[in-house]
Design a protein around this motif. Structure first.
Motif, short mmCIF file in Angstrom:
data_model
loop_
_atom_site.label_atom_id
_atom_site.label_comp_id
_atom_site.label_asym_id
_atom_site.label_seq_id
_atom_site.Cartn_x
_atom_site.Cartn_y
_atom_site.Cartn_z
N GLU A 137 0.82 -1.21 0.00
CA GLU A 137 0.00 0.00 0.00
C GLU A 137 0.86 1.27 0.00
O GLU A 137 0.52 2.26 -0.64
CB GLU A 137 -0.94 0.03 1.22
N ARG A 138 1.96 1.22 0.74
CA ARG A 138 2.83 2.40 0.79
C ARG A 138 3.44 2.65 -0.59
O ARG A 138 3.58 3.80 -1.01
CB ARG A 138 3.93 2.23 1.84
N ALA A 139 3.81 1.56 -1.26
CA ALA A 139 4.37 1.71 -2.60
C ALA A 139 3.33 2.35 -3.53
O ALA A 139 3.65 3.27 -4.29
CB ALA A 139 4.82 0.36 -3.14
N GLN A 140 2.10 1.91 -3.40
CA GLN A 140 1.04 2.46 -4.27
C GLN A 140 0.79 3.92 -3.94
O GLN A 140 0.64 4.75 -4.83
CB GLN A 140 -0.27 1.67 -4.08
N LYS A 141 0.74 4.23 -2.65
CA LYS A 141 0.47 5.61 -2.22
C LYS A 141 1.57 6.54 -2.73
O LYS A 141 1.31 7.64 -3.21
CB LYS A 141 0.40 5.68 -0.68
N ALA A 142 2.80 6.07 -2.64
CA ALA A 142 3.91 6.89 -3.12
C ALA A 142 3.76 7.16 -4.60
O ALA A 142 3.93 8.29 -5.07
CB ALA A 142 5.24 6.20 -2.83
N GLU A 143 3.41 6.12 -5.33
CA GLU A 143 3.27 6.28 -6.78
C GLU A 143 2.18 7.29 -7.12
O GLU A 143 2.34 8.13 -8.00
CB GLU A 143 2.97 4.93 -7.42
N GLU A 144 1.06 7.20 -6.36
CA GLU A 144 -0.03 8.16 -6.58
C GLU A 144 0.44 9.59 -6.32
O GLU A 144 0.13 10.51 -7.08
CB GLU A 144 -1.18 7.88 -5.59
N GLU A 145 1.16 9.75 -5.22
CA GLU A 145 1.62 11.10 -4.86
C GLU A 145 2.55 11.65 -5.92
O GLU A 145 2.45 12.82 -6.31
CB GLU A 145 2.34 11.08 -3.51
N PHE A 146 3.46 10.83 -6.42
CA PHE A 146 4.37 11.31 -7.46
C PHE A 146 3.58 11.77 -8.67
O PHE A 146 3.90 12.77 -9.32
CB PHE A 146 5.39 10.23 -7.85
N LYS A 147 2.53 11.01 -8.98
CA LYS A 147 1.69 11.36 -10.13
C LYS A 147 0.98 12.68 -9.88
O LYS A 147 1.01 13.59 -10.72
CB LYS A 147 0.67 10.24 -10.35
N ASP A 148 0.37 12.80 -8.69
CA ASP A 148 -0.31 14.04 -8.31
C ASP A 148 0.61 15.25 -8.40
O ASP A 148 0.17 16.35 -8.70
CB ASP A 148 -0.75 13.97 -6.84
N HIS A 149 1.87 15.03 -8.08
CA HIS A 149 2.80 16.14 -8.01
C HIS A 149 3.58 16.33 -9.29
O HIS A 149 4.54 17.09 -9.33
CB HIS A 149 3.75 15.94 -6.81
N GLY A 150 3.19 15.62 -10.35
CA GLY A 150 3.82 15.82 -11.66
C GLY A 150 5.24 15.31 -11.74
O GLY A 150 6.05 15.83 -12.51
N LEU A 151 5.54 14.27 -10.95
CA LEU A 151 6.93 13.82 -10.91
C LEU A 151 7.12 12.42 -11.50
O LEU A 151 8.23 11.89 -11.47
CB LEU A 151 7.42 13.82 -9.46
N SER A 152 6.05 11.84 -12.04
CA SER A 152 6.14 10.44 -12.50
C SER A 152 7.25 10.17 -13.48
O SER A 152 7.84 9.09 -13.48
CB SER A 152 4.82 10.00 -13.14
N ASP A 153 7.53 11.13 -14.32
CA ASP A 153 8.57 10.91 -15.33
C ASP A 153 9.95 10.66 -14.74
O ASP A 153 10.83 10.10 -15.39
CB ASP A 153 8.69 12.13 -16.25
N TYR A 154 10.13 11.11 -13.50
CA TYR A 154 11.47 11.09 -12.95
C TYR A 154 11.70 9.96 -11.95
O TYR A 154 12.77 9.85 -11.36
CB TYR A 154 11.77 12.42 -12.24
N VAL A 155 10.65 9.12 -11.76
CA VAL A 155 10.77 8.13 -10.69
C VAL A 155 10.12 6.82 -11.08
O VAL A 155 9.14 6.79 -11.82
CB VAL A 155 10.16 8.69 -9.38
N THR A 156 10.69 5.72 -10.62
CA THR A 156 10.11 4.39 -10.81
C THR A 156 9.97 3.78 -9.42
O THR A 156 10.96 3.62 -8.70
CB THR A 156 11.05 3.50 -11.65
N VAL A 157 8.72 3.47 -9.06
CA VAL A 157 8.47 2.85 -7.75
C VAL A 157 8.35 1.35 -7.95
O VAL A 157 7.62 0.89 -8.83
CB VAL A 157 7.15 3.38 -7.13
N THR A 158 9.06 0.59 -7.15
CA THR A 158 8.99 -0.87 -7.25
C THR A 158 8.59 -1.45 -5.91
O THR A 158 9.18 -1.12 -4.88
CB THR A 158 10.35 -1.45 -7.67
N HIS A 159 7.60 -2.30 -5.94
CA HIS A 159 7.17 -3.00 -4.73
C HIS A 159 8.03 -4.24 -4.59
O HIS A 159 7.87 -5.21 -5.32
CB HIS A 159 5.68 -3.37 -4.84
N LYS A 160 8.98 -4.21 -3.66
CA LYS A 160 9.94 -5.31 -3.57
C LYS A 160 10.69 -5.24 -2.25
O LYS A 160 10.95 -4.17 -1.71
CB LYS A 160 10.96 -5.14 -4.70
N ASP A 161 11.05 -6.40 -1.73
CA ASP A 161 11.90 -6.45 -0.54
C ASP A 161 13.34 -6.61 -1.00
O ASP A 161 13.78 -7.71 -1.35
CB ASP A 161 11.48 -7.65 0.33
#
Lengths: 343, 453
Positions: A137-161
């Motif tokens: 859920e935290r990984a998803q929330k982070a991804e949403e926030e990056f999108k909201d803040h116009g930063l998706s192009d600069y970041v890749t979120v991976t759900h992984k240990d």
């Protein structure tokens, strides 16, 4: 809207920072028709849309300011999903990892994405952040926030240990940041992720035992310039202080005594402060109180030059001071940095 | 959401920055000794009492380690670890150890002889251990510490590093902190972060700290966005910016703004930029800019230095023949051209500043910050950060008081940061014995739309 680039006017879907006063801010997402309740009354989002960032907006019982969301303001106001890194540590990490446009950074764990926002800001437009979080859920929330803040192009979120499975990256990163309970499990994989031409690494740990094990691991794997630091911030409250001069004689009790205004002279010796000048609300326009109620002469004494540090009268010595009262952060975490040199 | 990622495409322009090239500014680091040199072939330098040429470095990656043999640099693999030279024998405590010069059987001459004969660092240390009467009686920790000290002294290995803000700050803070107004790395870090300095921002900087802050800002901008360097005198003194070796595109975005032009900026409102009184265009090429041989990469504004060392010796030619007269004429027309360029850049800077959309104002100078910040703040856009640095809390508090009176800012903060370093070793972990006593003070705040009264 974008944390990446300033723009002038508030638009729908922007995240804005509402500034109500000292230590009183909120981050809200602008939606047509929405209302946000503040201590000054209701704030209608429609009233904010189209205003210039930095404007004063009036509410029924007062006013507040609309501020542009810098990563620093975001860090102070974001919804916590985990304990976060604050700007003091974020600054040192960014500086010691040599972050700049074009840098490629690997981070784990993402947590509440406080540091992540700062990293992205520093490395755009041609850098990239690979951030890893083992909580779905935290990984998803982070991804949403990056999108909201116009930063998706600069970041890749991976759900992984990454402690179990590694980063699965090789020769890409200029810098790696680890904020993990067991960082030494991820350090070998972090080393692999760093570029062959070398790079920097940082591990943030609250406990000294973790630091000891991480340092041993860094040394074993050939990292150099291993250095552990901590950085604490101390804020000052700027006030005018009046220290009354003590009286070395006893007042004649038959004479009427002038009333001393205010309670400051009656307070405990420890508390001889005047009205504070600290900004404690947006409504407070008082700059400082230098209005002392002297009971003898209020003439400024003619003091020699070497004695100049404030204003002296027969009754008082007053000066402007930066005060730290009460508590300050004593520990956030240890920051361990190291360099990987090319072979 | 990605479950795996491909490696980023590596930008060629960026990889080319990682190998040592002739003409580069490079940092040579040997233990605690950190010095900066320009890489020039066939020119000897001195480091830690050893003389050698830098030719051997060219072509290798930055971060490579070298050793000096016969005045030349040779790349080596990583240095040996202390643990590798320790034997099994060790003591438990120092109750029977006496600190005497005679404990070491090798003399200084013996050691120098070994070095001359080309003995490797590890061999020298091993010999020193062999010839020490007390070594085997030391505890394991004492042995490690002893070897580390000997390595520092006798093993001439050093690393070549690419200058960056972090290293320059470290170097200056250790050696000449006064030149950077005692700005410690964590303070500089806060300045950059609280100022939200990043690509596409326009930053106004008042810098009298040898260009440390201007350099740091340029690095964080990465060529995107403009920097206005406000400075006293005719020309800015910023050797650190030179040391950082920025590409020309970065420097093209750096505008000089002498203090003496600030009043004319204030009276400039709406005036045409065609005729700007430039009584200061008479800038004689000065040595103010360090390293005059870096003529290739100069800030466009500083491009008044066209005479290199070579030319000045020629002009000492006593012959008063045509070539000399011709040269003098050429120099004068260069000066004229520079005057025009200087004037053009200055009016460009004024025009940009008058747009009042500066994204960040940073003050880090030896001057009283209050007049600087109260004057320059009007060129900052609303909802933007400002950062005022001073070594002295009183100066920062004064600026705070004046700004509050003006009422154009919110979210004030007066602060300092503390920095503590640790020694992390098994059973020997503790904070370092000495720490920095102070790194300066900051005032940070955010601008707002000034209410019309």
């Amino acid at each position: 809207m974008s944390l990446a680039k300033y723009h002038d006017k508030v638009k729908e879907n922007d995240t804005v920072i509402l500034y109500l006063g000292y230590d009183n801010m909120h981050a809200i997402k602008i939606k047509k028709g929405s209302v946000f309740q503040t201590r000054y009354g209701a704030l209608r989002h429609n009233d904010i849309i189209g205003t210039t960032y930095g404007s004063r907006v009036h509410c029924p019982k007062g006013y507040l300011y609309i501020l542009y969301p810098t990563p620093e303001l975001w860090t102070s106001n974001l919804p916590h999903r985990t304990q976060i890194l604050y700007t003091t540590d974020i600054s040192v990490v960014s500086f010691q990892l040599d972050l700049k446009p074009g840098a490629v950074v690997v981070e784990s764990g993402t947590g509440s994405a406080s540091l992540s926002h700062s990293i992205i800001r520093s490395i755009l437009p041609d850098g990239h952040l690979y951030t890893f979080e083992f909580h779905k859920e935290r990984a998803q929330k982070a991804e949403e926030e990056f999108k909201d803040h116009g930063l998706s192009d600069y970041v890749t979120v991976t759900h992984k240990d990454v402690c179990q499975f590694g980063f699965d990256l090789e020769d890409v990163a200029d810098a790696v940041f680890l904020d993990l309970p067991v960082p030494w499990d991820a350090i070998p994989s972090a080393k692999k992720a760093l570029k062959k031409q070398g790079g920097r690494i940082c591990s943030f740990s609250p406990c000294i035992e973790q630091v000891q094990k991480s340092c041993a691991c860094f040394a074993e794997l050939g990292f150099e310039e291993i250095s552990t630091k901590e950085c604490l911030v101390r804020n000052f409250d700027v006030r005018t202080i009046n220290l009354p001069n003590p009286e070395f004689f006893s007042r004649d009790k038959t004479k009427s005594q002038p009333q001393k205004k205010g309670s400051r002279f009656d307070r405990d010796d420890m508390d001889a402060y005047s009205e504070e000048t600290a900004e404690n609300s947006a409504q407070c326009d008082i700059v400082e109180s230098s209005d002392t109620k002297e009971n003898t002469t209020s003439e400024v004494l003619d003091t020699p030059a070497w004695d100049y540090i404030g204003r002296k009268t027969a009754a008082n010595f007053s000066f402007k001071a930066g005060i730290s009262l009460g508590r300050m952060p004593g520990h956030t975490g240890y920051l361990t940095f190291a360099t990987l040199y090319p072979l | 959401m990605a479950t795996s990622s491909e490696p980023m495409c590596v930008d060629e322009r960026k990889t080319s920055n990682v190998t040592i090239k002739e003409g580069d500014q490079a940092i040579l680091k040997k233990g605690k000794t950190v010095r900066i040199f320009q890489i020039r072939k066939n020119r000897d330098i001195w480091l830690d009492k050893i003389k050698f040429s830098l030719d051997g470095a060219v072509g290798h990656y930055y971060g490579s380690t070298f050793v000096v043999k016969n005045g030349h640099m040779h790349k080596v693999q990583k240095t040996f670890k202390e643990a590798e030279v320790l034997g099994p024998e060790k003591g438990t405590d120092n109750r029977d150890l006496h600190d005497l010069d005679s404990n070491q059987k090798l003399s200084r001459e013996d050691i120098e002889k070994m070095k001359k004969e080309g003995a490797k660092g590890q061999e020298i240390i091993e010999q020193l251990i062999e010839n020490s009467t007390t070594f085997k009686g030391k505890t394991e920790y004492a042995q490690e510490k002893w070897v580390k000290k000997k390595k520092q002294k006798h093993v001439a290995e050093f690393t070549v590093l690419k200058p960056n803000t972090r290293l320059m700050c470290q170097m200056y803070h250790e050696k000449s902190p006064a030149k950077i107004l005692n700005i410690r790395m964590d303070t500089l870090a806060q300045i950059l972060t609280y100022g939200n300095v990043h690509a596409f921002t326009n930053v106004a900087v008042v810098d009298t700290c040898s260009g440390l802050v201007v350099g740091a800002v340029l690095e964080r901008l990465g060529g995107y966005g403009k920097v206005f360097h406000f400075h006293p005198g005719e020309r800015p003194v910023r050797p650190i910016v030179d040391n950082l070796n920025f590409p020309q595109e970065f420097l093209d975005n750096l505008y000089n703004f002498p203090f003496c032009e600030i009043n004319s900026l204030k009276s400039e409102e709406g005036k045409s930029d065609d005729v700007i009184d430039n009584s200061h265009g008479d800038s004689v090429p000065s040595e103010g800019d360090s390293l005059s041989d870096t003529t290739v990469k100069q800030c466009t504004d500083s491009n008044t230095e066209t005479n290199t060392g070579g030319e000045s010796t020629e002009s000492q030619d006593k012959d008063n023949t045509d070539p000399v007269a011709r040269k003098r004429k050429a120099e004068m027309s260069t000066r004229e051209a520079n005057k025009i360029l200087y004037s053009k850049r200055l009016s460009e800077a004024k025009e940009l500043l008058l747009k009042r959309n500066i994204d960040c104002l940073i003050i880090a100078s030896k001057f009283n910050p209050t007049p600087l910040v109260t004057t320059l703040i009007e060129y900052v856009a609303p909802s933007r950060p400002i950062v005022v640095y001073s070594q002295y809390k009183e100066a920062v508090m004064d600026a705070y008081a004046y700004l509050r009176e003006i009422g154009c800012l919110v979210n004030y903060r007066v602060s300092e940061t503390w920095l503590r370093e640790y020694q992390i070793l098994p059973m020997r972990t503790h904070p370092e014995i000495q720490m920095s006593a102070g790194g300066g003070y900051l005032l940070t705040a955010t601008t707002i739309v000034k209410e019309q009264k």
